[in-house]
Design a protein around this motif. Structure first.
Motif, PDB file in Angstrom:
ATOM      1  N   MET A 255     -17.322   6.476 -15.023  1.00 55.46           N
ATOM      2  CA  MET A 255     -17.922   7.097 -13.844  1.00 55.46           C
ATOM      3  C   MET A 255     -18.837   8.251 -14.221  1.00 55.46           C
ATOM      4  SD  MET A 255     -17.328   5.912 -10.803  1.00 55.46           S
ATOM      5  CE  MET A 255     -16.256   4.806  -9.889  1.00 55.46           C
ATOM      6  N   LEU A 256     -18.401   9.025 -15.207  1.00 59.75           N
ATOM      7  CA  LEU A 256     -19.213  10.172 -15.637  1.00 59.75           C
ATOM      8  C   LEU A 256     -20.362   9.762 -16.538  1.00 59.75           C
ATOM      9  CD1 LEU A 256     -16.380  12.770 -16.384  1.00 59.75           C
ATOM     10  CD2 LEU A 256     -17.752  12.523 -14.305  1.00 59.75           C
ATOM     11  N   GLY A 257     -20.421   8.521 -16.968  1.00 55.59           N
ATOM     12  CA  GLY A 257     -21.506   8.048 -17.830  1.00 55.59           C
ATOM     13  C   GLY A 257     -21.421   8.555 -19.242  1.00 55.59           C
ATOM     14  N   LEU A 258     -20.209   8.862 -19.736  1.00 57.49           N
ATOM     15  CA  LEU A 258     -20.030   9.390 -21.081  1.00 57.49           C
ATOM     16  C   LEU A 258     -19.794   8.242 -22.067  1.00 57.49           C
ATOM     17  CD1 LEU A 258     -17.667  12.425 -20.344  1.00 57.49           C
ATOM     18  CD2 LEU A 258     -20.155  12.432 -20.652  1.00 57.49           C
ATOM     19  N   SER A 259     -20.330   8.411 -23.261  1.00 57.90           N
ATOM     20  CA  SER A 259     -20.087   7.432 -24.323  1.00 57.90           C
ATOM     21  C   SER A 259     -18.687   7.650 -24.898  1.00 57.90           C
ATOM     22  CB  SER A 259     -21.133   7.565 -25.415  1.00 57.90           C
ATOM     23  OG  SER A 259     -21.012   8.831 -26.065  1.00 57.90           O
ATOM     24  N   LEU A 260     -18.263   6.743 -25.762  1.00 57.96           N
ATOM     25  CA  LEU A 260     -16.936   6.835 -26.336  1.00 57.96           C
ATOM     26  C   LEU A 260     -16.783   8.086 -27.186  1.00 57.96           C
ATOM     27  CD1 LEU A 260     -14.154   5.564 -26.796  1.00 57.96           C
ATOM     28  CD2 LEU A 260     -15.128   4.270 -28.711  1.00 57.96           C
ATOM     29  N   LEU A 261     -17.787   8.406 -27.984  1.00 57.72           N
ATOM     30  CA  LEU A 261     -17.712   9.595 -28.829  1.00 57.72           C
ATOM     31  C   LEU A 261     -17.689  10.867 -27.984  1.00 57.72           C
ATOM     32  CD1 LEU A 261     -20.167   8.647 -31.740  1.00 57.72           C
ATOM     33  CD2 LEU A 261     -17.660   8.642 -31.754  1.00 57.72           C
ATOM     34  N   GLU A 262     -18.506  10.900 -26.939  1.00 57.88           N
ATOM     35  CA  GLU A 262     -18.510  12.080 -26.072  1.00 57.88           C
ATOM     36  C   GLU A 262     -17.164  12.236 -25.356  1.00 57.88           C
ATOM     37  OE1 GLU A 262     -23.277  12.082 -24.876  1.00 57.88           O
ATOM     38  OE2 GLU A 262     -21.785  11.041 -23.621  1.00 57.88           O
ATOM     39  N   TRP A 263     -16.585  11.126 -24.944  1.00 60.58           N
ATOM     40  CA  TRP A 263     -15.301  11.196 -24.254  1.00 60.58           C
ATOM     41  C   TRP A 263     -14.187  11.662 -25.198  1.00 60.58           C
ATOM     42  CZ3 TRP A 263     -13.478  11.680 -19.656  1.00 60.58           C
ATOM     43  CH2 TRP A 263     -12.169  11.290 -19.341  1.00 60.58           C
ATOM     44  N   GLU A 264     -14.206  11.191 -26.450  1.00 54.48           N
ATOM     45  CA  GLU A 264     -13.203  11.621 -27.418  1.00 54.48           C
ATOM     46  C   GLU A 264     -13.340  13.100 -27.722  1.00 54.48           C
ATOM     47  OE1 GLU A 264     -10.693  10.074 -28.819  1.00 54.48           O
ATOM     48  OE2 GLU A 264     -11.034   8.169 -27.780  1.00 54.48           O
ATOM     49  N   ALA A 265     -14.547  13.575 -27.879  1.00 49.60           N
ATOM     50  CA  ALA A 265     -14.757  15.007 -28.157  1.00 49.60           C
ATOM     51  C   ALA A 265     -14.285  15.857 -26.988  1.00 49.60           C
ATOM     52  CB  ALA A 265     -16.239  15.259 -28.449  1.00 49.60           C
ATOM     53  N   LEU A 266     -14.545  15.369 -25.775  1.00 49.29           N
ATOM     54  CA  LEU A 266     -14.108  16.117 -24.594  1.00 49.29           C
ATOM     55  C   LEU A 266     -12.594  16.174 -24.512  1.00 49.29           C
ATOM     56  CD1 LEU A 266     -14.943  17.569 -21.993  1.00 49.29           C
ATOM     57  CD2 LEU A 266     -14.977  15.333 -20.857  1.00 49.29           C
ATOM     58  N   GLN A 267     -11.900  15.064 -24.825  1.00 52.43           N
ATOM     59  CA  GLN A 267     -10.440  15.041 -24.784  1.00 52.43           C
ATOM     60  C   GLN A 267      -9.848  15.967 -25.835  1.00 52.43           C
ATOM     61  OE1 GLN A 267      -8.447  13.672 -22.716  1.00 52.43           O
ATOM     62  NE2 GLN A 267      -9.590  12.068 -21.639  1.00 52.43           N
ATOM     63  N   ASN A 268     -10.469  16.024 -26.990  1.00 46.92           N
ATOM     64  CA  ASN A 268      -9.960  16.916 -28.048  1.00 46.92           C
ATOM     65  C   ASN A 268     -10.091  18.385 -27.629  1.00 46.92           C
ATOM     66  OD1 ASN A 268      -9.305  14.743 -29.694  1.00 46.92           O
ATOM     67  ND2 ASN A 268     -11.325  14.744 -30.705  1.00 46.92           N
ATOM     68  N   CYS A 269     -11.169  18.704 -26.925  1.00 46.09           N
ATOM     69  CA  CYS A 269     -11.320  20.087 -26.445  1.00 46.09           C
ATOM     70  C   CYS A 269     -10.268  20.432 -25.391  1.00 46.09           C
ATOM     71  CB  CYS A 269     -12.726  20.299 -25.872  1.00 46.09           C
ATOM     72  SG  CYS A 269     -14.054  20.178 -27.093  1.00 46.09           S
ATOM     73  N   VAL A 270      -9.926  19.440 -24.560  1.00 51.83           N
ATOM     74  CA  VAL A 270      -8.925  19.681 -23.525  1.00 51.83           C
ATOM     75  C   VAL A 270      -7.542  19.870 -24.142  1.00 51.83           C
ATOM     76  CG1 VAL A 270      -7.792  18.654 -21.503  1.00 51.83           C
ATOM     77  CG2 VAL A 270     -10.268  18.446 -21.793  1.00 51.83           C
ATOM     78  N   GLN A 271      -7.280  19.280 -25.320  1.00 50.27           N
ATOM     79  CA  GLN A 271      -5.929  19.333 -25.923  1.00 50.27           C
ATOM     80  C   GLN A 271      -5.503  20.773 -26.196  1.00 50.27           C
ATOM     81  OE1 GLN A 271      -5.594  17.295 -29.657  1.00 50.27           O
ATOM     82  NE2 GLN A 271      -3.342  17.220 -29.573  1.00 50.27           N
ATOM     83  N   SER A 272      -6.424  21.619 -26.596  1.00 46.95           N
ATOM     84  CA  SER A 272      -6.054  23.005 -26.881  1.00 46.95           C
ATOM     85  C   SER A 272      -5.785  23.796 -25.608  1.00 46.95           C
ATOM     86  CB  SER A 272      -7.166  23.688 -27.685  1.00 46.95           C
ATOM     87  OG  SER A 272      -8.377  23.679 -26.949  1.00 46.95           O
TER      88      SER A 272
END
Length: 1259
Positions: free
Chosen positions: A1126-1143
């Motif tokens: 829905m947000l139009g994010l690629s797989l790499l962008e989505w993984e980077a975003l999830q890693n930032c949320v983990q902290s």
């Protein structure tokens, strides 16, 4: 006349007593007659009168050298005296088979000798060294092995001084001459024995061939020996020795024209002695002598009897067998009926291609045999472990020495040998014959326990074929072509260039197999775990967002299906149909194990053929189902490859097949009852011999074939009082109609006749409500109860209640075996064997009520079904004729009300208990609802045999048919699942008496309760996809408009819209603990009271977006990977975003109308600012192709509202449109739409809209 020990000697018919002959033997020796030897001696024994004790021990130890596990023959001191005969004078009608016998005035017994002289025949002999070998069957007689040459009492016959002899070199031209002659004479031929053929018996005539070779060249001539008084010659003849045969004539075969010498009545066999013979010159008459046809009849009969097709050469490298000679010791009898023996623990000797006319006497473990000109076949069958030596009609088998071991004698069947009959009928080569032997051996081992060996191996030569022949003949017909050239036995015996079925062969990979049921289960379990990985059961996109409990629960129950083609070679199922009163399931059974089975009809009628119980079935089209049960403790999806987290693996195997695919190899007691021919349109597959009759099998015989072979001694006492002499054959029966059936489960039944039931455990049981039809009837014999006379009665006024009384049947104990046969709308009959009391059913009813209440239908009687009663299925109510329905008017309208799934989901449906049928779309194991009130059964501990945890339930998604959008969910507690087989995606199921419920989200679902019942209607399709996915091929969802969804939303599980993404209302990204679902931050769980030991986090995402398609608006809930789309994010962008949320643990944003939705926005966070700007970006608002389903559990339950007018602006132009309430949808998939696809889809929408408007205007 008495011996030294006082035993009576046999009367031998001569003047001089034989006591003087035995005076040199031991004083402890005694004479024994033939009859005493046969009747009194039950174990093998050996008598060596001339040997000392040391000599005998040394002889016995030498015999044990190759077989140390076998014991030596025990020694006895018996003197045997008798005549040696060929049996011609004992029975004039009996066929002379070329065997030798020892006889006295008390009896006659077969014997085997290593050395024989013709002068011994019909002479009185004393046997100082012999062994008696009884048969394995103690009721049959054995035979005698003569270890040392006997001592003749009378003088031998004299031999003529000089004999004129023609040698093979000069006699050979006579066989090739074609000139007729006017003179007939006899010829004497002398020479060296080059080859000795086996004894053959064709059309009640016994004969053999011998071949004499010239002393100075390789020229040889064949001699046919066929006179009964000459068949004993075969014991004298030894290869390489020289003989003279007198009184020979010539004969030829009509078909082949081959010529040979034939013995006559006056022919004699003499040892060749150069001093006693002179060469006979052949005159001109001999050189043109016409051939005789004395053996023509035998030869033609021999040819006609073996005219069957030879095995066709198959594609591949055909091998040619080698002809060798071999000397070896028999170490094991592989299969004496098939003529297979093991030599030296490494070579298999096959004598099946020769007739074992001496019944394989002497061929015991420990005996030494010499094989001359046998065929060596290496690996003829893939699964056969030994090299094979095959003896054809040109081979010679010589017994060199007898066994010294105490091994019994098991002769092959003299007549009706199914091995040999199928071998000669289809002219099988060695590979096919060995495969046939393996199938027959397994078949006999598995089912002789149930039916007896003789009944299984019956041959069709003299009677109807047995089960084994019915099973094997179709298999052989598929691998052996018809109409091929016959086996030419004359070329096999007489031709210079040798030809026989053993000459060429091809290593056979068996086309099919029929292993034992225990092996079938083992193979199925092994295949189900081959290459199995827990990650196969879950989609990676779904698994990475699951917590520990959900992840392990989704892995706990899976399945795989196997067909006959899943095994190499193809697997055929064989088994005796039984029904277990313990599991209340149908089973296929053999000697090794049982296999639960589910049987269905292709027309959807339930399986109810009670007459098949105890029958031997063959099934080739089936689905073998392996249910897999795992106990795992995977922390998260990342560890799925680590099998150390799998704590326990269990399986449950069962088979599912159609009744129409069943082949009955052996009917129970040879009969099938009339119920199989009832109006359901199904019938058994019958063989050409029509051996299956339609008579009713006696219930007392059926009882012995169910599960417990011992009859029940605690029969109802009411059936044992006042019985006449007809009680043994009479029976009482009562017809009834099943109106309701409840499921099998634990119940607290306490019968009134039992003692105080306090403390007693619950017992498995089920109950059924039935309607008695007519009155109980007394039958003089149970076979008379096949019709339905009760339906022909016309009830009188005032007696309707008496003849059609309702009752509640209670099934417990052994009567649970009738559970899989009892179905709604079926007409059945209870048969009480050995009973003539017509009130037996009334006397067993409880609670007792006054007689004036018995006629009231509102007071059903409770009747416990007795263990000894037999249930017989008659027909279905839908199959009754109009005349029968008219005579029993109460049956009209009795068909149970079966609702449709749309009716069950309809808001206008008012019933609380529903019955419907449908197809399983998906099967999911889930946790039991927390607010569900547990029943008594669920409060019990985990039941024995249950492989699922008691706190689990299974959710079955049921649709009307494959691909139908209408779906209803059915929940079944795990405690009930141990009695269910066949709950697989794609299977069609009939549910009865489910409880219909409505959730707080207004969703309709059903649950299985104590009064519910489940029946399997049909099998899943054989092309099912992966077990975790829905059944059938996934077709793309239909393209719809939002405005058209409102009236059909309840019935639309999945659809597709082309819409515009207006805005993102809420967005939440978080990491939660996989164990307790608390926020997971910086590598650990944030729960402190109590502290959580988990170190594994699971990422989750959710978003609520607003979409519109020009006809309406909808709120769409997106989860996990769909949020990134829905947000139009690629797989790499989505993984980077999830890693930032983990902290951070959790990040949430909200926009516009989302206020009050419960989403708490994080203040001044870089990731939150990035997501907020991304959600407000114009790039998000774009056209998308959305697959969706109804959000059955929205966060806010909206009440239905009428459409409202709303203003829309497009530049300076303002539009007013009527807009309905926003729908709550659940995102299933998001696809970007390219410009070309967008133009095409828009044109399709315009076309559909215009056509819809035209239809409305026309209407």
């Amino acid at each position: 006349m008495l011996s030294k020990t006082g035993n009576r000697m046999p009367f031998l018919g001569f003047d001089a007593p034989p006591i003087a002959l035995a005076s040199s033997f031991s004083f402890l020796s005694s004479f024994i007659s033939i009859s005493d030897l046969q009747c009194q001696q039950r174990t093998p024994c050996c008598s060596q009168l001339t040997w000392s004790t040391n000599e005998f021990k040394e002889w016995a130890q030498q015999g044990q050298g190759g077989l140390p596990m076998q014991s030596a023959l025990p020694r006895t001191y018996l003197i045997l005296v008798g005549y040696l005969t060929d049996g011609r004078q004992e029975d004039k009608e009996k066929l002379v088979a070329g065997c030798l016998y020892v006889k006295d005035n008390t009896g006659i017994i077969p014997c085997e000798l290593l050395h024989f002289e013709l002068e011994w025949l019909e002479s009185l002999l004393l046997f100082p060294s012999w062994s008696y070998i009884p048969q394995t069957d103690q009721s049959a007689e054995g035979y005698v092995e003569i270890l040392v040459d006997p001592m003749p009492v009378n003088l031998p016959k004299e031999v003529p001084d000089s004999i004129p002899v023609a040698y093979p070199a000069s006699a050979k031209p006579l066989l090739t001459s074609r000139f007729p002659c006017k003179k007939r004479s006899k010829l004497t031929v002398g020479g060296e024995l080059a080859r000795l053929g086996p004894l053959l018996c064709i059309c009640h005539k016994t004969f053999f061939f011998l071949f004499l070779k010239c002393l100075t060249s390789a020229v040889w001539v064949p001699v046919l020996v066929q006179k009964p008084n000459q068949l004993a010659w075969r014991y004298i003849l030894k290869l390489g020795h020289r003989y003279t045969v007198t009184g020979l004539s010539m004969s030829s075969l009509k078909k082949s024209g081959q010529r040979m010498f034939v013995t006559g009545v006056s022919s004699c066999l003499l040892p060749y002695c150069a001093e006693q013979v002179r060469e006979q010159p052949l005159d001109s008459a001999w050189q043109g002598e016409s051939t005789q046809s004395s053996s023509l009849e035998v030869a033609e009969q021999l040819s006609d009897s073996l005219e069957v097709g030879v095995e066709e050469e198959r594609l591949g490298s055909t091998k040619e067998s080698k002809i060798i000679s071999y000397v070896g010791t028999i170490t094991k009898i592989l299969n004496v009926q098939a003529g297979l023996f093991l030599l030296d623990d490494k070579v298999c000797l096959c004598l099946a291609y020769q007739q074992l006319l001496n019944s394989a006497r002497g061929l015991r473990p420990g005996a030494c045999v010499e094989l001359i000109d046998v065929h060596l076949l290496q690996k003829p069958l893939v699964s056969f472990p030994f090299i094979v030596l095959g003896a054809c009609l040109s081979s010679t088998v010589v017994l060199k020495s007898f066994s010294r071991l105490s091994t019994p004698y098991q002769p092959p069947a003299s007549s009706g040998n199914l091995y040999f009959q199928l071998l000669f009928r289809y002219n099988l080569g060695m590979p096919l014959y060995l495969w046939l032997v393996s199938l027959l051996e397994t078949f006999e081992e598995r089912f002789s326990y149930f039916f007896g060996r003789r009944r299984l191996l019956l041959s069709s030569m003299h009677r109807n074929p047995g089960a084994a022949e019915k099973f094997l003949v179709p298999l052989l017909q598929t691998v052996v072509p018809d109409g091929e050239a016959a086996r030419d036995i004359y070329n096999e015996i007489l031709a210079k260039i040798h030809q026989c079925p053993l000459q060429k062969y091809l290593t056979l990979n068996p086309p099919c197999q029929a292993p034992s049921l225990s092996a079938v289960c083992h193979m199925a379990e092994q295949k189900s775990w081959e290459g199995f990985s827990p990650s196969q059961l879950l989609s990676p996109l779904e698994a990475q967002h699951m917590g520990t409990q959900e992840l392990n629960r989704r892995l706990a129950w899976s399945y795989c299906t196997l067909s006959a083609g899943s095994f190499q070679p193809r697997l055929i199922l064989l088994g005796v149909l039984r029904v277990s009163s313990r599991s209340s399931s149908l089973q296929l059974q053999d000697k090794s194990s049982t296999l639960p089975c589910v049987i269905s009809h292709k027309d959807g009628i339930p399986f109810a053929h009670t007459a098949l119980i105890g029958s031997l079935l063959q099934v080739e089209n089936y689905q073998l189902v392996v249910e897999r049960f795992l106990q795992t403790d995977f922390p998260s999806w990342e560890q799925l490859a680590n099998l150390e987290h799998v704590r326990e693996k269990k399986t449950s195997v069962y088979v599912h097949f159609y009744f129409e695919d069943v082949q009955v190899l052996h009917a129970a007691e040879g009969q099938i009852q009339k119920g199989l021919k009832s109006g359901n349109g199904s019938s058994l597959r019958k063989k050409d011999d029509d051996s299956l009759t339609s008579e009713l099998e006696t219930p007392e015989a059926k009882m012995l074939k169910l599960e417990d072979p011992k009859p029940d001694t605690h029969r109802d006492k009411n059936c044992q009082k006042g019985q006449s002499s007809t009680r043994r054959t009479s029976c009482v029966s009562h017809l009834f109609l099943v109106t309701q059936k409840e499921g099998l489960m634990l119940r607290n039944y306490q019968l009134p006749r039992e003692e105080d039931g306090e403390g007693q455990e619950l017992q498995h049981s089920f109950q059924a409500t039935v309607l008695w039809l007519g009155r109980p009837r007394l039958w003089s014999h149970s076979r008379d109860s096949g019709n339905l006379p009760e339906l022909e009665e016309t009830s009188c006024d005032g007696e309707e209640g008496m003849t059609q009384q309702e009752a509640l049947l209670l099934f417990m104990g052994k009567s649970l075996r009738w559970f899989p046969f009892l179905h709604l709308d079926g007409l059945y009959r209870f048969v009480v064997p050995h009973c003539s009391d017509l009130e037996v059913f009334d006397k067993l009813c409880f609670p007792p009520v006054p007689a004036n209440f018995l006629s009231r239908s509102s007071c059903p009687l409770c009747l416990p079904v007795q263990d000894t009663w037999y249930l017989q299925h008659e027909t279905w109510i839908s199959c009754l004729t109009e005349h029968q329905l008219a005579a029993s008017s109460v049956l009209r309208g009795m068909d149970q009300r079966i609702s449709s799934i749309p009716e069950v989901l309809s808001n206008s449906f008012t019933g609380s208990l529903v019955s419907f049928s449908g197809e399983i779309v998906e099967r999911t194991l889930c946790a039991s609802p927390k607010n569900e009130k547990p029943s008594v059964t669920l409060n019990l501990q985990k039941q024995k045999g249950s492989l699922l945890a008691s706190d689990h339930s299974v959710k079955l998604s049921i649709s009307v048919a494959s691909g139908s959008p209408v779906v209803v969910d059915v929940y079944i507690a795990a405690a009930y699942l141990q009695h269910f087989w066949g709950l697989l995606p794609g299977a069609k199921i009939l549910f009865q008496n489910l409880e219909r419920k409505i959730s707080r989200f207004h969703n309709v679902y059903c649950i299985y309760i104590a009064s519910s019942c489940v029946s399997i209607i049909s099998l899943p399709a054989s092309h099912l996809p992966f077990p975790s996915s829905p059944a059938g091929e996934a077709s793309p969802p239909s393209l719809v408009f939002l405005s058209s969804l409102q009236p059909h939303l309840q019935h639309l599980p999945q659809a597709r819209i082309l819409c515009h993404l207006s805005c993102v209302l809420t967005l939440s990204l978080q990491w939660v603990c996989s164990l307790c679902s608390s926020i997971f931050k910086e590598g650990r769980c944030t729960r402190h009271s109590p502290p959580c030991p988990s170190h594994t986090g699971v990422r989750q995402a959710s978003a609520r977006v607003l979409v519109e398609d020009g006809t309406g608006e909808a709120l769409v809930l997106c989860r996990n990977q769909h949020v990134a789309a829905m947000l139009g994010l690629s797989l790499l962008e989505w993984e980077a975003l999830q890693n930032c949320v983990q902290s951070r643990g959790r990040v949430s944003v909200q926009h516009g109308e989302a206020t009050g939705t419960g989403c708490v926005e994080e203040p001044e966070d870089l990731i939150a600012c990035y997501l907020r700007s991304l959600c407000r970006s114009p790039l998000i608002c774009r056209p998308i192709l959305l697959d969706f389903s109804l959000d059955r559990k929205p966060s806010k339950i909206l009440q239905p509202t009428p459409p409202q007018l709303r203003n829309f602006h497009c530049g300076e132009v303002e539009f007013v449109s009527q807009v309905g309430p926003r729908l709550s949808l659940l995102c299933l998939n998001v696809e970007e739409v390219e410009q070309e696809a967008l133009s095409y889809l828009n044109s399709e929408r315009i076309r559909r809209t215009s056509s819809h408007c035209q239809e409305g205007a026309t209407a």
